[in-house]
Each structure stands twice: as structure tokens, then as C-alpha cells.
Design a protein around this motif. Structure first.
Motif, PDB file in Angstrom:
ATOM      1  N   VAL A 183      24.489 -12.833  -4.506  1.00 48.09           N
ATOM      2  CA  VAL A 183      23.602 -12.322  -5.729  1.00 48.09           C
ATOM      3  C   VAL A 183      22.227 -12.677  -5.635  1.00 48.09           C
ATOM      4  N   LEU A 184      21.581 -13.526  -4.868  1.00 48.66           N
ATOM      5  CA  LEU A 184      20.154 -13.665  -4.565  1.00 48.66           C
ATOM      6  C   LEU A 184      19.843 -12.703  -3.493  1.00 48.66           C
ATOM      7  N   ASP A 185      20.827 -12.252  -2.585  1.00 43.11           N
ATOM      8  CA  ASP A 185      20.228 -11.188  -1.670  1.00 43.11           C
ATOM      9  C   ASP A 185      19.939  -9.826  -2.595  1.00 43.11           C
ATOM     10  N   MET A 186      20.779  -9.570  -3.351  1.00 49.42           N
ATOM     11  CA  MET A 186      20.874  -8.363  -4.472  1.00 49.42           C
ATOM     12  C   MET A 186      19.395  -8.411  -5.178  1.00 49.42           C
ATOM     13  N   VAL A 187      19.131  -9.342  -5.649  1.00 53.10           N
ATOM     14  CA  VAL A 187      17.739  -9.830  -6.499  1.00 53.10           C
ATOM     15  C   VAL A 187      16.814  -9.423  -5.594  1.00 53.10           C
ATOM     16  N   LYS A 188      16.582 -10.096  -4.218  1.00 51.48           N
ATOM     17  CA  LYS A 188      15.800  -9.894  -3.286  1.00 51.48           C
ATOM     18  C   LYS A 188      15.313  -8.567  -2.734  1.00 51.48           C
ATOM     19  N   GLU A 189      16.530  -7.917  -2.544  1.00 51.31           N
ATOM     20  CA  GLU A 189      16.370  -6.298  -2.128  1.00 51.31           C
ATOM     21  C   GLU A 189      15.976  -5.513  -3.360  1.00 51.31           C
ATOM     22  N   ILE A 190      16.078  -5.923  -4.514  1.00 47.15           N
ATOM     23  CA  ILE A 190      15.530  -4.898  -5.688  1.00 47.15           C
ATOM     24  C   ILE A 190      14.022  -5.329  -5.709  1.00 47.15           C
ATOM     25  N   LEU A 191      13.573  -6.419  -5.586  1.00 44.74           N
ATOM     26  CA  LEU A 191      12.017  -6.555  -5.470  1.00 44.74           C
ATOM     27  C   LEU A 191      11.515  -5.840  -4.254  1.00 44.74           C
ATOM     28  N   TYR A 192      12.137  -6.181  -3.121  1.00 46.18           N
ATOM     29  CA  TYR A 192      11.490  -5.599  -1.860  1.00 46.18           C
ATOM     30  C   TYR A 192      11.484  -4.007  -1.970  1.00 46.18           C
ATOM     31  N   MET A 193      12.456  -3.251  -2.635  1.00 50.14           N
ATOM     32  CA  MET A 193      12.309  -2.025  -2.684  1.00 50.14           C
ATOM     33  C   MET A 193      11.167  -1.721  -3.847  1.00 50.14           C
ATOM     34  N   ILE A 194      10.837  -2.310  -4.857  1.00 46.54           N
ATOM     35  CA  ILE A 194       9.896  -2.137  -5.673  1.00 46.54           C
ATOM     36  C   ILE A 194       8.514  -2.157  -4.836  1.00 46.54           C
ATOM     37  N   TYR A 195       8.516  -3.163  -4.154  1.00 52.03           N
ATOM     38  CA  TYR A 195       7.444  -3.510  -3.474  1.00 52.03           C
ATOM     39  C   TYR A 195       6.890  -2.317  -2.173  1.00 52.03           C
ATOM     40  N   SER A 196       7.929  -2.096  -1.554  1.00 54.76           N
ATOM     41  CA  SER A 196       7.734  -1.067  -0.380  1.00 54.76           C
ATOM     42  C   SER A 196       7.266   0.353  -1.029  1.00 54.76           C
ATOM     43  N   ALA A 197       8.158   0.608  -1.930  1.00 53.77           N
ATOM     44  CA  ALA A 197       8.057   2.104  -2.605  1.00 53.77           C
ATOM     45  C   ALA A 197       6.792   2.242  -3.218  1.00 53.77           C
ATOM     46  N   SER A 198       6.163   1.222  -4.121  1.00 50.69           N
ATOM     47  CA  SER A 198       5.024   1.224  -4.811  1.00 50.69           C
ATOM     48  C   SER A 198       3.703   1.387  -3.646  1.00 50.69           C
ATOM     49  N   LEU A 199       3.703   0.553  -2.602  1.00 44.07           N
ATOM     50  CA  LEU A 199       2.648   0.684  -1.684  1.00 44.07           C
ATOM     51  C   LEU A 199       2.903   1.913  -0.798  1.00 44.07           C
ATOM     52  N   TYR A 200       3.879   2.652  -0.576  1.00 40.77           N
ATOM     53  CA  TYR A 200       4.137   3.625   0.170  1.00 40.77           C
ATOM     54  C   TYR A 200       3.661   5.028  -0.616  1.00 40.77           C
ATOM     55  N   TYR A 201       3.815   4.796  -1.964  1.00 39.41           N
ATOM     56  CA  TYR A 201       3.921   6.223  -2.697  1.00 39.41           C
ATOM     57  C   TYR A 201       2.739   6.289  -3.659  1.00 39.41           C
ATOM     58  N   SER A 202       2.439   4.985  -4.120  1.00 43.14           N
ATOM     59  CA  SER A 202       1.267   5.096  -5.054  1.00 43.14           C
ATOM     60  C   SER A 202      -0.015   5.042  -4.556  1.00 43.14           C
ATOM     61  N   PRO A 203      -0.825   6.148  -4.977  1.00 48.34           N
ATOM     62  CA  PRO A 203      -2.154   6.297  -4.473  1.00 48.34           C
ATOM     63  C   PRO A 203      -3.007   5.108  -5.214  1.00 48.34           C
ATOM     64  N   ALA A 204      -2.759   4.437  -6.412  1.00 46.82           N
ATOM     65  CA  ALA A 204      -3.651   3.506  -6.922  1.00 46.82           C
ATOM     66  C   ALA A 204      -3.276   2.395  -6.147  1.00 46.82           C
ATOM     67  N   VAL A 205      -2.003   1.999  -5.870  1.00 47.65           N
ATOM     68  CA  VAL A 205      -1.679   0.753  -5.203  1.00 47.65           C
ATOM     69  C   VAL A 205      -2.448   0.977  -3.587  1.00 47.65           C
ATOM     70  N   GLN A 206      -2.511   2.034  -2.983  1.00 46.97           N
ATOM     71  CA  GLN A 206      -3.024   2.145  -1.810  1.00 46.97           C
ATOM     72  C   GLN A 206      -4.477   2.150  -1.929  1.00 46.97           C
ATOM     73  N   LYS A 207      -5.106   2.349  -2.897  1.00 47.74           N
ATOM     74  CA  LYS A 207      -6.534   2.454  -3.130  1.00 47.74           C
ATOM     75  C   LYS A 207      -6.925   0.840  -3.298  1.00 47.74           C
ATOM     76  N   GLN A 208      -6.171   0.131  -3.923  1.00 44.36           N
ATOM     77  CA  GLN A 208      -6.448  -1.444  -3.928  1.00 44.36           C
ATOM     78  C   GLN A 208      -6.286  -2.229  -2.857  1.00 44.36           C
ATOM     79  N   TYR A 209      -5.079  -1.830  -1.975  1.00 39.94           N
ATOM     80  CA  TYR A 209      -4.919  -2.066  -0.584  1.00 39.94           C
ATOM     81  C   TYR A 209      -6.095  -2.051   0.187  1.00 39.94           C
ATOM     82  N   GLY A 210      -6.648  -0.929   0.035  1.00 42.12           N
ATOM     83  CA  GLY A 210      -7.762  -0.269   0.959  1.00 42.12           C
ATOM     84  C   GLY A 210      -8.912  -1.202   0.804  1.00 42.12           C
ATOM     85  N   ASN A 211      -9.055  -1.297  -0.672  1.00 41.60           N
ATOM     86  CA  ASN A 211     -10.282  -2.280  -1.098  1.00 41.60           C
ATOM     87  C   ASN A 211     -10.153  -3.659  -0.714  1.00 41.60           C
TER      88      ASN A 211
END
Length: 263
Positions: A50-78
Motif C-alpha cells: 500500500v505504501l509503495d502504491m502511494v509512493k509511486e503516485i507521488l513520484y509520477m506527479i513529481y517526474s511528469a511535472s518537472l519533465y513536461y511543465s514549462p512553468a516548473v522547469q522555469k522555476q527549477y532554472g531560477n
């Protein structure tokens, strides 16, 4: 974001990344197949699943956001510098999506197969509730201030914490039972190889860029790899040294019979 300086290092980076993807992705299947063959999840800790499933969902949100979102990438660059490369690779996205599906299916197997006398612990229920409430509060804060990098960084910290916690119930369960029967060693070996190749992939990027910022810019990926390796070593020692497979069968059969008698 920055580009690669060396073609050979870039190739090595991609090879290591996709090796980690295939190894970590395939690592789900030995346990799923073992459960199907036995029509039982006795030996697999429910809290871990159960904890692994919750963990994987959060990791997917993190990875997809940083890879696809220009807004997140801009904040990362800043924050880390516009010359830094994106620390999330395509193989990270592919693994995250696959992991969510397989970890969810593993929880489904738990719901339909024999569990013996095992139930989801109050600790796991409490942790899951805390994660949900914390995530909801952080989302509300980010919506008003547009702190997207901060939000996914919180998700990343939570998923790292869950990675550390999720292995403990399984390791403790193996110790209490003095057996690893029902816990797939194939999962462990593939998970170990995935952790090593994932760590080496991060090194390749650092060498090419002449900077170690990708390590603390994506500290979650680093810690997940290191924690996985350490716990996998523990599981390997349990399976091959402490509780050899030749002794597991009779002990697990006895445990299953006791569980059935209790029912």
C-alpha cells in the motif's frame, strides 16, 4: 535547459537510464506472478504494498511535472541555474507510469487472494491519511502563490520518506517469520540492479556537465536509489544467508495451515 557536451557520455546516460527502467519495471512482475501461482499473498507485507502504491503516485506527479511543465522547469532554472539540465529523464516518466499501474494491481491481488491473518496496520492507514491531508494543504497553498516547484518538491520529499518506511515492514516480517517465502527474490535482485544503474546514470550527467547540482536538484531520485540498494542488500542477506530457501517451504506451509485453522 542545458544540452549535452559529450556524445559518448550522453549515450551511456541513456543506456543506464533505460536499463534502470527495464530492471525496475520488470521487478514488479516476479511478485505478481508468484501471487498468481500461489493464489496467496501470505509472505508479502500489505503495508509495504500500500505504501509503495502511494509512493509511486507521488513520484509520477513529481517526474511528469518537472519533465513536461514549462512553468516548473522555469522555476527549477531560477533556483539551480538556467544552464542546468533537467534532472528527470524520459525513462523516469516511463517507469513512474508503469510503477503506478503495477503497484495498484499488486494491491488488487491483495484484495482477492488469501492473506492469512494479515491486515493493513493502523500505522499504514495513519501514514496514508497524513500524506493525503498534507498533499491537499500544499496544493491549496500552491494554487494561490503558483509555487509549483515547491509543491512537487514536497511530493518528492514525501515519496522518499515513504521509500524508506515501506521496506521496514517487509524486512521485519521476514525476521519475525524467519522466512522469505512469499516474498520474491526476483523482485529484490531486479530492484537492486535498477538502483545501481539509476545512480550511475546520475553520475554520467554530473560528469558531462561538470556539476553535481543534479544530485541535490533531484535529491529524491538519488535517495530512492540509495535506500533501495541498502534494503535490497538486507533482503538478499535474509534470503540467501539467514533464511535459506530450503528451510522456507515447510515453515510457510505451517504458517498457512495455522492461518487457515484460525479462520
Amino acid at each position: 535547459m542545458a544540452s549535452w557536451h559529450s556524445v559518448p557520455i550522453h549515450v551511456a546516460y541513456e543506456v543506464l537510464g533505460w536499463s534502470a527502467f527495464f530492471s525496475w519495471s520488470i521487478s514488479f512482475y516476479p511478485q505478481v506472478i508468484l501471487n498468481y501461482r500461489r493464489k496467496s499473498v501470505v509472505g508479502l507485507n500489505i503495508d509495504y504494498a500500500v505504501l509503495d502504491m502511494v509512493k509511486e503516485i507521488l513520484y509520477m506527479i513529481y517526474s511528469a511535472s518537472l519533465y513536461y511543465s514549462p512553468a516548473v522547469q522555469k522555476q527549477y532554472g531560477n533556483k539551480y541555474g538556467q544552464t542546468q539540465m533537467n534532472p528527470v529523464a524520459l525513462n523516469d516518466i516511463a517507469f513512474a507510469a508503469h510503477a503506478v499501474l503495477l503497484s495498484s494491481f499488486l494491491v488488487y491481488q491483495i484484495s482477492i487472494y488469501d492473506r492469512g491473518n494479515q491486515k493493513l496496520s493502523k500505522m499504514a492507514i495513519g501514514l496514508t491519511t497524513i500524506v493525503f491531508l498534507t498533499s491537499t494543504v500544499c496544493v491549496c497553498i500552491s494554487l494561490s502563490h503558483h509555487h509549483w516547484l515547491w509543491l512537487i518538491s514536497i511530493f518528492n520529499v514525501i515519496q522518499v520518506a515513504l521509500t524508506i518506511i515501506k521496506y521496514i515492514p517487509q524486512a521485519a516480517m521476514n525476521f519475525m517469520r524467519k522466512s522469505t517465502e512469499g516474498w520474491s527474490i526476483g523482485l529484490v535482485l531486479l530492484d537492486f540492479f535498477g538502483g545501481v544503474t539509476n545512480f550511475l546514470q546520475m553520475i554520467m550527467q554530473s560528469v558531462d556537465q561538470g556539476s553535481w547540482k543534479n544530485f541535490y536538484g533531484n535529491i529524491g531520485k538519488l535517495l530512492v536509489a540509495v535506500v533501495s540498494i541498502l534494503f535490497d542488500i538486507i533482503f538478499i542477506c535474509q534470503h540467501y544467508c539467514l533464511y535459506p530457501p530450503k528451510d522456507n517451504k515447510s515453515k510457510d506451509q505451517q504458517l498457512s495451515e495455522n492461518a487457515k485453522n484460525e479462520v
